[in-house]
Design an enzyme around this catalytic site. Structure first.
Site: not given
Length: 841
Positions: A573, A578, A687
């Site tokens: 996002r 971030k 991941k």
């Protein structure tokens, strides 16, 4: 394209004649083909004389669903017979991704379906591409919830997921010269083949109205408007088990009686369908804009709709049980997990149902409620810690506001009576905050903490911050209430299915495939990290994934990228904390230096392809400016003949689960560069690491634990630490910050119009000044920029040493065992929910 025509009750396909016969649990190729044809003929949704790829997908999906329904029924029959305690997971988001590959993989019938579809002239991978991602979530919160459901099923735990059936999702992202454009998702434009509507599972949900006080002193919520919650069930299969659990999604419906025929016949068509329109609004969009009062009411309606329908369903199921002799048994059979603060209204709703409908006293209802609920906190960001207007809450949910007032009152009385030394802390701890008379609010996180038996963070650093800072005062009262549950990801979707080449290599070298459900076994790869044969196989697997990504990027954006360059990816996002802005500023600086080099100097650099993807919330101005800046920079860099052999910058549009399943296996470096102390956990970092991608990042969220597990030497660390951030912000306010010349150089390169005529002053001004709204570089981009560039230089050097890089990649995968959602859910089950395995025999 395969064609079909009707011939003697059969469909004639390219590939031969296949008779349509219902074989619900087909495993063999011929039976699967027959069942697919059966659905093409007898549950048709398309013109019967065609059978193209889209038709083949829907028929195949319904064929798989037959298998799932059989296992589903067996699972819930087993739960009922065993009378096991069950967990109910409430979340506003589920980011499921495509279901076909996951379902046939978990059921162990992938080869059968691949061969059956091949007999019709189709490749499984082409049919899979026909499926649209279910638009039920946005980011990490929803993807985590979906990983958790996969693990609950795989671990044979008695559990349900509850959510809302959003018709248009958050939005589909389009990139135009103006930047991000939002359009409605179309995942339900036709239908979802996975869901089953339960017409017999309908509950009334009330809004507005008033509280009626009865002669005996009891209270009842009456009047207002009542809509119906209709259940849609989506099966969630476990891996290598017969257990298949359910994600129950609620849709809002108005009844036929709510349609005013008199008004319609009077030509007042919109007025006649007023309630039907209100019902459609509730599940239309995930996170509708809340800048207006109507927007705020709609968001609160969504949250309550989820909570009320789910709690009514949970109570109904409890009353069906053999053990449901009395209410005292409720928390022995029911555990409810609140995924963030969005489902907080489940707390006063359970109190209301127990008292007003069940006839329980306050004390009895409170005891059951407290023992039933647990709360997961996902953020320390102030704007994400929900606060709802007391006026809106009182207006929309008058009975619930009364209950919240009473919870708050009793909490304060408890503190005064038993923790007198904490009384001075109450203004920050109480649930109702009236410090601003113009806008008194309900603090939802405080309500969760006060009303839940357990509160957990989602990474060790995050949980430590919750206990030391955000919820420190509550820890003084309830020291044993707070836990950590580091997030995890399902290794099925995020390695086995999305990265088959690497999965086969892992199984070969470990001599077992048990790692699929016991991810700790990956540590066995450490033994072979220096083995040249493994490294060569590893490199080939990575190149295969990179080549798939090359093709995807070209199809999605028209940009051609070099598979021999370093693939550097940041997908999440778009948010200032971030720090995609740090990423693109670093890329701008890299481009500027390339322009200043001679061709001989350029030939010595590490070629790099930087990919950034993610959605910016529609009203988040700076986030949308970051998306535009990335695209503007890419448009110049990618078309510069002097440098585009050495640097490409690509924005990946409409990032979702299916896109991630291509990007993550093909990645070599991934950026997890949030300001330390601001990312609760992250799961995309897990991941990437699992797929042998190296991470450049700060000591934030789960990065801390990933670095510990894979080895510090295999992680490119930079930036301020979480405990340094408050001091650095204070020093900035005092005018003590001295920017690195390289930081100023990168900003200036944008300001002078290198990347077009658009004026980015508003965005860049957020990095300047010492204080003030939207200024003062709150997220420390300027402070961390020099160490970020230094870390990127270390990346460039490491990538030049192929053997070293491959070893680091192998060790990254080898150290990822801790980050399985199977481990996380096993901990929840034992330490929070108190539930045990309930396996279908």
């Amino acid at each position: 394209m395969a064609k079909s025509e009707e011939a003697n009750g059969q469909l004639t396909f390219v590939g031969g004649h296949v008779k349509g016969v219902a074989v619900p649990c087909a495993r063999e190729e011929s039976e699967i083909a027959s069942n697919i044809v059966y659905h093409a003929q007898y549950t048709p949704h398309f013109y019967p004389l065609r059978f193209d790829q889209e038709h083949a997908f829907y028929a195949a999906a319904q064929s798989v669903r037959d298998y799932l329904v059989q296992r589903w029924n067996s699972t819930y029959l087993q739960f009922h017979k065993s009378d096991a305690k069950q967990t109910y997971y409430l979340s506003m988001e589920y980011l499921q991704g495509r279901a076909l590959t996951n379902a046939i993989g978990n059921l162990g019938i992938t080869d059968g379906y691949a061969q059956a579809l091949k007999s019709f002239g189709y490749l499984l991978e082409d049919i899979v591409e026909q499926e649209k991602d279910a638009a039920l979530g946005n980011g990490g919160l929803g993807r985590l919830a979906s990983c958790f459901l996969d693990s609950m099923a795989t671990l044979n735990l008695p559990a349900w997921g509850y959510g809302l059936r959003y018709r248009y999702g958050l939005f589909k992202q389009r990139i135009t010269p103006e930047g991000q454009e939002e359009v409605a998702e179309d995942w339900l434009e036709k239908f979802s083949p996975w869901e089953i509507v339960r017409h017999d599972i309908v509950y009334p949900v009330r809004f507005f109205g008033h509280v009626q006080i009865n002669p005996d002193g009891s209270r009842k919520w009456v009047g207002g408007e009542v809509l119906n919650a209709l259940a849609y069930d989506v099966p969630i299969p476990g891996f290598n088990t017969k257990n298949t659990i359910s994600l129950r999604l609620w849709e809002a419906k108005a009844s036929a009686e709510d349609f005013n025929l008199f008004l319609f016949n009077d030509g007042k068509y919109e007025d006649a369908a007023h309630f039907h329109s209100k019902a459609q609004q509730i599940c239309a969009v995930l996170y509708p804009g809340d800048a207006t009062e109507n927007g705020k009411i709609l968001r609160l309606k969504q949250q309550f709709f989820l909570c009320s329908a789910s709690l009514q369903d949970i109570i109904y199921r409890f009353k069906e049980r053999r053990s449901a002799v009395n209410w005292d048994n409720f928390p022995n059979k029911v555990a409810v997990q609140l995924n963030d603060t969005h489902p907080t209204l489940a707390i006063p709703e359970l109190m209301r149902l127990l008292m007003d409908d069940g006839g329980l006293s306050w004390d009895s209802a409170w005891d059951l409620t407290y023992k039933t609920f647990a709360y997961t906190n996902h953020t320390v960001l102030p704007e994400a810690l929900e606060k709802w207007s007391q006026d809106i809450m009182r207006k929309l949910l008058p009975r619930h506001f009364e209950i919240i007032e009473e919870i708050d009152k009793r909490f304060k009385e408890m503190v005064h009576a038993t923790k007198k030394d904490m009384a001075g802390k109450l203004p920050g701890m109480q649930i109702l905050d009236s410090s601003n008379p113009q806008n008194p609010v309900v603090r939802m996180a405080n309500l969760c903490v006060v009303s839940s038996h357990t509160v957990n963070g989602v990474a060790q650093l995050h949980s430590d911050i919750l206990k030391a800072e955000l919820f420190a005062d509550y820890v003084s009262i309830w020291p044993n209430k707070f836990q950590n549950k580091t997030n995890g990801i399902t290794p099925r979707r995020w390695l086995l299915f999305c990265n088959p080449e690497l999965s086969q290599i892992i199984t070969k070298w470990l001599k077992t495939d048990e790692w699929i459900t016991n991810l700790d076994l990956l540590s066995g790869l450490r033994t072979f990290a220096d083995n040249e044969d493994l490294q060569e196989e590893w490199a080939k697997a990575k190149l295969a994934s990179k080549n798939r990504l090359v093709q995807y990027v070209h199809n999605a954006t028209g940009v051609s990228i070099d598979p021999n360059s370093l693939f550097d990816i940041q997908i999440k996002r778009i948010h200032e904390y971030k720090r995609q802005l740090l990423n693109i500023l670093g890329a701008v600086y890299r481009y500027k230096k390339l322009k200043e080099m001679s061709e001989a100097e350029r030939q010595k650099v590490t070629p790099r392809t930087i990919m950034i993807g993610g959605k910016a919330f529609a009203t988040y101005t700076n986030a949308k400016l970051i998306v535009k800046l990335v695209n503007d920079v890419g448009a110049v860099v990618n078309n510069d003949p002097e440098t585009n052999k050495y640097l490409k910058i690509v924005f990946i549009p409409n990032y979702n689960v299916s896109v991630a399943e291509v990007l993550i296996p093909g990645s070599e470096l991934s950026q997890h560069i949030s300001t330390a102390g601001m990312e609760a956990s992250g799961t995309s970092n897990m991941k990437f690491a699992l797929n042998g991608c190296l991470i450049i990042g700060t000591l934030d969220g789960a990065n801390v634990e990933i670095r510990e597990e894979i080895g510090e030497e295999n992680f490119f660390l930079f930036g301020a630490k979480a405990d340094e951030v408050p001091r650095l912000r204070k020093e900035r306010e005092m005018g003590m910050f001295k920017p690195d010349p390289r930081f100023e150089e990168a900003k200036e390169f944008i300001k002078v119009g290198t990347f077009g005529s658009y004026n980015y002053a508003d965005l860049l001004s957020s990095l300047e000044g010492d204080s003030g709204y939207g200024r003062g570089d709150y997220f420390l981009v300027g402070h961390d920029f020099p160490s970020y560039l230094d870390a990127q230089s270390r990346v460039d050097e490491a990538y030049k040493d192929r053997k070293r890089w491959l070893k680091m990649s192998i060790l990254s995968t080898a150290g990822s065992g801790k980050f399985s959602s199977d481990r996380t859910i096993a901990q929840y089950a034992k330490q929070i929910w108190g539930i045990e395995e309930c396996r279908v025999p």
